[in-house]
Design a protein around this motif. Sequence first.
Motif, PDB file in Angstrom:
ATOM      1  N   LEU A  31       3.471   1.710  -1.816  1.00 52.18           N
ATOM      2  CA  LEU A  31       4.186   1.810  -3.084  1.00 52.18           C
ATOM      3  C   LEU A  31       3.309   2.459  -4.154  1.00 52.18           C
ATOM      4  CD1 LEU A  31       6.092  -0.096  -1.605  1.00 52.18           C
ATOM      5  CD2 LEU A  31       6.154  -1.551  -3.635  1.00 52.18           C
ATOM      6  N   SER A  32       3.977   3.113  -5.130  1.00 46.90           N
ATOM      7  CA  SER A  32       3.240   3.636  -6.280  1.00 46.90           C
ATOM      8  C   SER A  32       2.834   2.464  -7.174  1.00 46.90           C
ATOM      9  CB  SER A  32       4.120   4.608  -7.063  1.00 46.90           C
ATOM     10  OG  SER A  32       5.109   3.876  -7.765  1.00 46.90           O
TER      11      SER A  32
ATOM     12  N   ALA B 122       0.813  -1.212   0.000  1.00 53.53           N
ATOM     13  CA  ALA B 122       0.000   0.000   0.000  1.00 53.53           C
ATOM     14  C   ALA B 122       0.848   1.264   0.000  1.00 53.53           C
ATOM     15  CB  ALA B 122      -0.935  -0.012   1.207  1.00 53.53           C
TER      16      ALA B 122
ATOM     17  N   GLN C 119       4.606  -1.134  -7.597  1.00 51.31           N
ATOM     18  CA  GLN C 119       3.880  -2.378  -7.309  1.00 51.31           C
ATOM     19  C   GLN C 119       3.988  -3.353  -8.483  1.00 51.31           C
ATOM     20  OE1 GLN C 119       0.037  -2.453  -5.344  1.00 51.31           O
ATOM     21  NE2 GLN C 119       0.173  -0.287  -4.872  1.00 51.31           N
TER      22      GLN C 119
END
Lengths: 262, 247, 247
Positions: free
Chosen positions: C144-145, C142, C149
């Motif tokens: 991470l961009s 959650a 991801q």
Amino acid sequence: MSENPTTHTPIAVGDGAAIPHKSDAGLFTAWRIAFFGSILLCLFLAFGRPDQYLAIFKFIPDGILVTFKVTVGGILLAIVFGLIAGLGRISSNRLINGAASLYVEIIRGVPLLVQLFYIYYALGRFVKIPDIVSAIIAMAFCYGAYMAEIFRAGIQSIPKGQMEAALSLGMSRRQAMRQVILPQAFKVVLPPIGNEFIALLKDSSLVSILAVADLLRRGREYASESFNYFETYTVIALVYLIMTLFFSKLISMMEERLNEGR
Amino acid sequence: MNVLRTLIVAAAMLAAMSLTALAAPKSIKVATDATWPPMEMVDANKQIVGYDIDFLNAVAKEAGVSVEFKNTAWDGIFAGLDSGQYDAIISSVTITDERKAKYDFTDAYTSIGQILVVPKTDKSSKTIADLKGKKVGSQIGTTGAMEVKKVAGVESKTYDEIGLAFEDMAAGRISGVVCDEPVAAHFALQKKEYKEKFKIVGKAFTKEGYGIVVKKGNKELVALLNKGIKAVKAKNLDTKIHTKWVK
Amino acid sequence: MKAASRPMIEVSGVSKFFGSFQALSDVSFSVQDGEKVVIIGPSGSGKSTILRSINRLETIDRGRIVVNGMDVSDPKTDISKVREEIGMVFQSFNLFPHKTVLENLTLAQTVVRKRSKKDAEEIAMELLRKVNIAEKAAAYPAKLSGGQQQRVAIARSLAMNPKAILFDEPTSALDPEMIGEVLDVMKNLAREGMTMVVVTHEMGFAREVADRVIFMDHGRIVEEGTPEHFFTSATHERARLFLSQIL
């Protein structure tokens, strides 16, 4: 930023005591007033008017312990029943699915009091087990059906892609369920399970009709011999209130902890 | 105008109230816990029947009042009298000092005793004390329950209805049941499913008298009922009722 | 061995229905070891469905799919064995949100491949370095961009040492500025000789990386050929129309 795939739709709240979150200031304050107020009132009654009340407080402690045992034992066993039946409800095997659905429908259609009588005396016909164990099984059997629906909803609230990703990595359905789906589902079902716990704590008073010496039964025994009905039920109500408030606080703290972990 | 009307209404109400207070009670409401066969129970036609019912009807007839029975759970039957839901209780209520402190009783109308019932498989137990370390059942708030609690080392288990205690003994969850003699006889000697399983051991170990309970201070009703009880006994009606219900 | 000469993925005469809607009609193609095949087409053309059929996330109604010598369309085939060898990358990443980035990569290694935790972590860290995201190993997805991801998802797939990877619109859910970083990772993989089947709308990627382009419309393969052929002289009118709209 793309949409966060971890947000799940929350499951509707059951009939347990409202669980006090810090974000809900009104409820939080109400919780404090009710909880500490009840404790103060108990202390006042026990020591301020000992001739009427102290004997009641001395009579009921083992009943509190039994209520606690029935509640905790009941909820743990209900989680087991609920998980099995909940998995059965989403199973593609028609026999398993049918059996699980039948269990849920039958249990949800019969009043808890009737089920308690039925399971308690029906069990007694076939096996010799202590009364408190029968009571726990009866409570758990009933709550398991409601728990099954919570688990089913919880599992189904996990996006389909999670199962697909796990399967694509070569996991079996069972491994994917255990490693990927259930850990996420548990987080989703924790608040409704907390509500069920509080509801079960209150419903556990019904086992007093099975002659299980719980808090309510101890109170009734005391009242029926002392004839101090008003005083006795005042104490019983206060003790239940303190217990439900204590546990709802504990549950809300657990939830906050879990959310911080992320 | 309005004031006058209010006054008239108030006066009329006062008059009516004092009239009813003066008149003897024509009809009394009586609570009974009809789960105590053969003393009080519900028959196949959903009628409340039994020794106490016949007895009180006879008493009422002698006293010149009519009776309306109200089936009430034993647990809380006294609380209902406190709150005025009925005028009296006839429900195999033993006259005890504790109860007399809170309620008024009529004269004792019959005497019985507590007795122990055990499974037939139990060859040795003769008294409650022989069941040390075991569970003994009784109905909540009865003299039987008090007797069980008196015996140290025996775990008392109380039931809402005495029938549930016998059912639990059939299931093996408890080792004995203590209740009034006639009730024990009904369950252990007459009831088909239990006749094979249970037996009464020893003799009644208490001497108790049943009385009719009324609210503390209701001297009028006590006097009325006592008058009826005397008349019934004088006519030997109670013996007939006894033979009819207690075999 | 004979199997060596067989294609890695062989799809022959596959049809699939969703109710009365025919999603796939008689689709046939094959992918050789080391080959990069890009499937394009308008939405609803069946390109994702055929990709998902290769590792049986969708079942097919007619035809045959053989992967690495194993018959996917045969219900008796242990599909887990096929999936172990064929990686998959999804449009919506599908990282496990309750596990850290590192745990996302080690889970299947330990559970499916039975590697030790230490070995699995070593392999995972190496792959995270490869996709340029080693510093996020301890983070939860959650945080991470989207681009990050998806790179983790590719690394997760690689951790199983797959013989081929299926990409289902891997950049469609990404913001434009993140598409490049994911495509770069995929281009690197292609250079290393990974067998890839890619469903995408990224025509630049198709032109640069693909050995072969398959164009699908209405559940059928309409045009198939090299990127040069496809982008310069597509024979089918619908393919030309699609290209004119998208380029």
